[in-house]
Design a protein around this motif. Structure first.
Motif, PDB file in Angstrom:
ATOM      1  N   UNK A 409       0.834  -1.205   0.000  1.00 20.75           N
ATOM      2  CA  UNK A 409       0.000   0.000   0.000  1.00 20.75           C
ATOM      3  C   UNK A 409       0.870   1.256   0.000  1.00 20.75           C
ATOM      4  N   UNK A 410       2.009   1.200   0.733  1.00 17.34           N
ATOM      5  CA  UNK A 410       2.878   2.370   0.839  1.00 17.34           C
ATOM      6  C   UNK A 410       3.656   2.619  -0.454  1.00 17.34           C
TER       7      UNK A 410
ATOM      8  N   UNK B  37      10.033  14.033  16.493  1.00 16.68           N
ATOM      9  CA  UNK B  37      10.159  12.594  16.743  1.00 16.68           C
ATOM     10  C   UNK B  37       8.827  11.926  16.411  1.00 16.68           C
ATOM     11  N   UNK B  38       8.923  10.784  15.746  1.00 17.38           N
ATOM     12  CA  UNK B  38       7.695  10.034  15.424  1.00 17.38           C
ATOM     13  C   UNK B  38       7.616   8.842  16.360  1.00 17.38           C
ATOM     14  N   UNK B  39       6.890   8.971  17.470  1.00 18.71           N
ATOM     15  CA  UNK B  39       6.911   7.874  18.455  1.00 18.71           C
ATOM     16  C   UNK B  39       6.180   6.640  17.940  1.00 18.71           C
ATOM     17  N   UNK B  40       6.730   5.459  18.235  1.00 15.47           N
ATOM     18  CA  UNK B  40       5.989   4.241  17.934  1.00 15.47           C
ATOM     19  C   UNK B  40       4.788   4.200  18.859  1.00 15.47           C
ATOM     20  N   UNK B  41       3.622   3.926  18.303  1.00 13.32           N
ATOM     21  CA  UNK B  41       2.457   3.894  19.197  1.00 13.32           C
ATOM     22  C   UNK B  41       2.623   2.800  20.238  1.00 13.32           C
ATOM     23  N   UNK B  63       2.219   5.444   8.877  1.00 14.04           N
ATOM     24  CA  UNK B  63       3.184   5.763   7.820  1.00 14.04           C
ATOM     25  C   UNK B  63       4.012   6.951   8.241  1.00 14.04           C
ATOM     26  N   UNK B  64       5.184   7.120   7.605  1.00 14.20           N
ATOM     27  CA  UNK B  64       6.004   8.309   7.772  1.00 14.20           C
ATOM     28  C   UNK B  64       6.211   8.846   6.374  1.00 14.20           C
ATOM     29  N   UNK B  66       5.250   8.738   2.880  1.00 12.81           N
ATOM     30  CA  UNK B  66       4.522   7.623   2.262  1.00 12.81           C
ATOM     31  C   UNK B  66       5.168   6.282   2.608  1.00 12.81           C
ATOM     32  N   UNK B  67       6.122   6.255   3.539  1.00 12.65           N
ATOM     33  CA  UNK B  67       6.866   5.019   3.824  1.00 12.65           C
ATOM     34  C   UNK B  67       6.550   4.488   5.223  1.00 12.65           C
ATOM     35  N   UNK B  68       7.247   3.384   5.574  1.00 13.05           N
ATOM     36  CA  UNK B  68       7.002   2.731   6.859  1.00 13.05           C
ATOM     37  C   UNK B  68       7.778   3.412   7.986  1.00 13.05           C
ATOM     38  N   UNK B  69       7.239   3.308   9.200  1.00 10.44           N
ATOM     39  CA  UNK B  69       8.008   3.672  10.385  1.00 10.44           C
ATOM     40  C   UNK B  69       9.137   2.653  10.568  1.00 10.44           C
TER      41      UNK B  69
END
Lengths: 453, 306
Positions: A409-410, B37-41, B63-64, B66-69
């Motif tokens: 999806x990404x 910072x993008x904290x992991x939930x 997402x970060x 359009x990509x994955x954390x």
């Protein structure tokens, strides 16, 4: 007709057009398995030299499966457009390659000539082209199709949303579908490969997907990829069906192993045109993939690229909305590694577009093929740049039912962003309206599946 | 001034005036700390939690851009590495004998050939044929075969347990059972030749299945009645997903014995075999019934377990 070439004083002689076609192919493990590939690199170039000098008319006269024993050969021969064929029949394969690369040969011109080409002509041209040649010509081709939305317009990259589930738990399927839609995926089709191949289960999944589409007013199509006979029975049950699916192969014998024939698909197409829930005119969806003919020992001694092209000769009879090659699914005995899978993806896209099909690609690998995730991501960008009509899309690219790795999806918004492409126009407008996109950027609700009910 | 410089200067004057080219854009100032910072939930989103009751698909992962954390990337890479590791592990040559099984090998000589030549993986090499002729029990009801298939890890993991459960269940049903064998570099159809050599009524091959993401330990079983070289997939019945989180090996062995029993009774297998009388005994193996999905195992944690 000349079937020999000389390189550094060594004469290379070939016994048939079929042998020339096979030996001109770049290395593929499937051609080695079939025992038809060139024995060494120089012989491969000699075969290409011979091929470059054959005319398109000579290729028409020498199909790789004889007219007498194969209904696909007969179908292609009988349905060939005479005017389009006359325009190019005098060209050698080498000259045809140059004509395609010429900037004055544009997409609409290629589309006009497509009905006059046989699959063997497309395959032959493919063998004389490098990966970048395949991309340059592929990107020029324009094949525009319409169902509930419009695919194949310039500057667009679409995606099939593939929310498969190992036990067909429809709630599970819908969770994946909502997640994918929130990333802007699914404008080609929301298409499920079912675990259970029954009319009732097919109808149940279709009905729930249809409800999702109507509830959220999504301008797209839905499809369940069960066997065509199962889908025909599901239609009899009265369920909505936007696209009808079937896997195709490149010879009558190979199609028999799939349980299909020209007559059966004719019947299915006729039924679907009467009963489809999509606005049309295009109502069919086909999948193909190099190696399928050999896997049922129905390749008639031909190489897998040529057999793949013959699937497209079959598919174009039904003016499909979608055709895609499932390029790395079949396994390393047919496409061994990253370079072979990459090459096959670009080849299939080129050949399909050349023959006038709205060609997409499932860029993928199984876990026993030697392809890295980085190589797979590269292939997605190459296909996007080559004008591929659509890619797949799954959660993290992981098909939890079929156990292979595809597009995620990404990846879809990432490739669109890199190449300045957008979704199908109707779908793109819907994405903006729902706040999933803000123009060409992710919007406030991007990646938020609760935007869908 | 060199000829080239003069030419370029002339061109610039003619095309765009002689204004100097704009300077490259300046490097912007360092952003004031702290950078975002993008904290992991800490907890899964309600959507992800609800979805997990119905699917193992990784959804609700955010997402970060359009990509994955980063934690999603690491989990994915760990799952991919597990799958690749399983494919590329070879069954040691002495594993069969150490486990008291008659060792056999297909015509494949090394691992790459195994992946590229399924035809060779379907036939026994000559020493194996001789060994089987000499030491294998003949004319039996059931010939059990353990094999590596596409995951030697799975074979070495739960393979013995599955084989033992199957043999025990067959004997409990009063079937005669052949000498248990273990085949290296084996494809499913190898059971045809093995069964044919010993003249078994049913051949059963239990082998590692093609790994999926994060799972290299699954076994499949394929059974065929009247095994002979040349049988096709339409002649076989199979059970997949045999591992601790799917069908446990102990239970799978019992079900496979029931399946073999049906083949002996009906004297056929594959498409013509009527599974309806077995529905109770086979359970999930022939479909039907809701089963909550296996939880996806979190593979990566930093530091050592306490």
């Amino acid at each position: 007709m000349n079937l020999s070439a000389t390189i550094r004083g060594v004469v290379y002689r070939f016994g048939s057009v079929k042998e020339v076609l096979a030996k001109a192919n770049p290395p593929k493990s499937g051609d080695d398995l079939a025992g038809v590939s060139a024995r060494e690199p120089v012989e491969r170039v000699a075969a290409r030299a011979v091929l470059a000098d054959l005319t398109l008319a000579e290729l028409r006269q020498h199909p790789v499966v004889p007219y007498e024993v194969d209904e696909l050969t007969r179908l292609v021969e009988h349905s060939l457009d005479a005017a389009a064929y006359d325009a190019v029949k005098h060209l050698s394969v080498g000259q045809f390659r140059e004509w395609l690369l010429d900037t004055r040969t544009d997409g609409p011109t290629m589309r006009a000539v497509a009905p006059g080409l046989t699959p063997e002509m497309a395959a032959a041209t493919c063998k004389l082209m490098s990966n970048m040649d395949l991309m340059v010509v592929g990107a020029k081709a324009q094949v525009v199709v319409r169902a509930n939305n419009t695919l194949g317009l310039p500057g667009r990259l679409s995606s099939r949303l593939q929310p498969n589930h190992p036990t067909d738990d429809v709630d599970g399927i819908l969770y994946s579908a909502r997640e994918g839609l929130s990333y802007g995926c699914g404008d080609a089709v929301i298409g499920v490969n079912p675990a259970t191949d029954t009319p009732e289960s097919t109808a149940q999944i279709l009905t729930r997907l249809h409800d999702l589409r109507v509830r959220n007013a999504i301008p797209t199509q839905h499809c369940v990829l069960s066997h065509v006979t199962v889908q025909m029975k599901a239609l009899d049950l009265g369920c909505p069906m936007d696209l009808m699916f079937q896997s195709l192969a490149g010879s009558e014998k190979a199609n028999k192993a799939f349980g299909i024939s020209v007559g059966l698909i004719d019947e299915a197409y006729d039924k679907m045109r009467r009963l489809t829930s999509n606005r049309g005119p295009n109502v069919m969806y086909f999948e193909t993939g190099q190696g399928s003919a050999l896997s049922s020992d129905a390749h008639h001694g031909a190489d897998q690229v040529t057999m793949e092209a013959r699937c497209y000769g079959f598919a174009r009879r039904y003016k499909p909305f979608l055709v895609n090659t499932v390029v790395g699914f079949i396994g390393p005995e047919y496409l061994e590694d990253g370079p072979q899978i990459t090459r096959a993806g670009l080849e299939d896209h080129f050949m399909g577009k050349l023959l006038g099909l709205p060609m997409g690609c499932d860029a993928c690998f199984t876990y026993h093929a030697r392809m890295s995730q980085d190589e797979l991501e590269t292939l997605k960008v190459l296909l996007g740049a080559a004008g591929c009509t659509y890619l797949m899309s799954l959660p993290v690219g992981d098909d939890i039912m079929l156990n292979y790795q595809s597009t995620s999806f990404h990846d879809i918004p990432s490739v669109r962003g890199l190449l300045g492409k957008r979704a199908a126009p109707e779908f793109d407008a819907w994405l903006c309206e729902r706040g999933i996109l803000d123009g060409d950027k992710p919007g406030e609700r991007f990646g938020d599946p609760t935007v869908l009910q | 001034m060199s000829f080239t410089r003069t030419m370029v200067q002339d061109l610039r004057v003619r095309l765009a005036g002689a204004d100097p080219l704009p300077p490259p854009p300046p490097v912007p100032e360092i952003p004031l700390p702290p950078a975002r910072v993008f904290p992991s939930p800490k907890r899964r989103s309600p959507f992800a939690a609800a979805a997990a009751r119905h699917t193992t698909a990784l959804v609700g992962i955010g997402h970060v851009g359009t990509r994955y954390a980063t934690d999603v990337v690491l989990q994915f890479q760990a799952e991919l590495a597990v799958a690749h590791g399983a494919v590329h592990t070879e069954l040691p040559e002495d594993w069969a004998e150490k486990n008291g099984l008659l060792p056999l090998q297909s015509r494949v000589r090394e691992h790459r050939e195994f992946l590229l030549r399924p035809d060779l993986g379907r036939r026994l090499d000559e020493p194996s044929v001789a060994r089987l002729r000499e030491r294998g029990r003949k004319g039996v009801d059931i010939q059990p075969i353990l094999a590596d298939g596409l995951s030697a890890v799975a074979c070495m993991g739960a393979g013995r347990e599955l084989l033992d459960s199957f043999v025990k269940s067959c004997e409990a049903r009063g079937f005669s059972v052949g000498t248990p064998v273990c085949a290296r570099f084996a494809r499913v159809w190898l059971e045809d030749e093995i069964g044919e050599v010993v003249g078994a009524k049913v051949a059963a091959i239990l082998l590692g299945e093609r790994p999926g993401l994060g799972t290299g330990d699954g076994l499949s079983a394929y059974l065929v009645y009247d095994p002979k070289v040349g049988r096709t997939d339409g002649n076989r019945n199979m059970m997949s997903n045999i591992h601790a989180r799917g069908v446990p090996p102990e239970q799978a062995g019992k079900r496979l014995a029931a399946l073999a029993g049906a083949m002996l009774t009906q004297r056929t297998s594959g498409v013509p075999l009527d599974l309806a009388p077995l529905r109770g005994e086979l359970g999930d193996a022939v479909g039907g019934g809701y089963r909550a999905p296996d939880p996806r195992v979190r593979l990566v944690s930093v530091g050592e377990p306490k």
